[in-house]
Scaffold this motif. Sequence first.
Motif, PDB file in Angstrom:
ATOM      1  N   ILE A   1      -3.447   0.670  -3.353  1.00 48.25           N
ATOM      2  CA  ILE A   1      -3.244  -0.654  -2.767  1.00 48.25           C
ATOM      3  C   ILE A   1      -3.101  -1.649  -3.919  1.00 48.25           C
ATOM      4  O   ILE A   1      -3.935  -1.682  -4.822  1.00 48.25           O
ATOM      5  CB  ILE A   1      -4.427  -1.055  -1.872  1.00 48.25           C
ATOM      6  CG1 ILE A   1      -4.567  -0.080  -0.701  1.00 48.25           C
ATOM      7  CG2 ILE A   1      -4.266  -2.498  -1.378  1.00 48.25           C
ATOM      8  CD1 ILE A   1      -5.829  -0.265   0.123  1.00 48.25           C
TER       9      ILE A   1
ATOM     10  N   ALA B   1      -6.782   1.394   3.898  1.00 42.31           N
ATOM     11  CA  ALA B   1      -6.687   2.819   3.581  1.00 42.31           C
ATOM     12  C   ALA B   1      -6.658   3.660   4.859  1.00 42.31           C
ATOM     13  O   ALA B   1      -5.851   4.598   4.971  1.00 42.31           O
ATOM     14  CB  ALA B   1      -7.854   3.235   2.686  1.00 42.31           C
TER      15      ALA B   1
ATOM     16  N   ALA C   1       0.852  -1.188   0.000  1.00 35.79           N
ATOM     17  CA  ALA C   1       0.000   0.000   0.000  1.00 35.79           C
ATOM     18  C   ALA C   1       0.888   1.238   0.000  1.00 35.79           C
ATOM     19  O   ALA C   1       1.930   1.258   0.649  1.00 35.79           O
ATOM     20  CB  ALA C   1      -0.910  -0.008   1.222  1.00 35.79           C
TER      21      ALA C   1
ATOM     22  N   ASP D   1       5.243   3.654   2.151  1.00 39.66           N
ATOM     23  CA  ASP D   1       4.672   2.458   1.533  1.00 39.66           C
ATOM     24  C   ASP D   1       4.857   1.315   2.507  1.00 39.66           C
ATOM     25  O   ASP D   1       5.828   1.262   3.249  1.00 39.66           O
ATOM     26  CB  ASP D   1       5.273   2.156   0.156  1.00 39.66           C
ATOM     27  CG  ASP D   1       6.736   1.791   0.207  1.00 39.66           C
ATOM     28  OD1 ASP D   1       7.561   2.692   0.465  1.00 39.66           O
ATOM     29  OD2 ASP D   1       7.049   0.618  -0.005  1.00 39.66           O
TER      30      ASP D   1
END
Length: 124
Positions: free
Chosen positions: A41, A106, A26, A121
Amino acid sequence: MKLDYTQPKISVIVMAMVNAEVAGVAFSLNPQNNDYDELVINSNFGLGETVVSGTVTPDTFIIDKVDLRIIEQKLGKKEVCLFLEEKLNYQVEQWTLSDKHIEKLAAGMQTLFKYYKFPVDVEW
């Protein structure tokens, strides 16, 4: 505990590996266009190595950071799936993540971005 990200340290983490059903990466901003209003994602069935190494075309979800709404989703070909032990049941024609899983990932990425105040990330 507040981490000082301006003075990075090196550490080694040793963890037991699990036989993941789904894994991926992600990004707290869209790496394709550097859009800070979107997070991305990428996911595949099995271990995340196939996504991280780029050996598959993963499922891709682009999410609006303001309301965590899915802006775009692309069903990946998922050419290869890697499992630690037994091969779990999956079909490449189906999505790797539900809307609920996407929303949780998220939200977690938003938390990390707000904490560190720069793009991150995460392999999950």
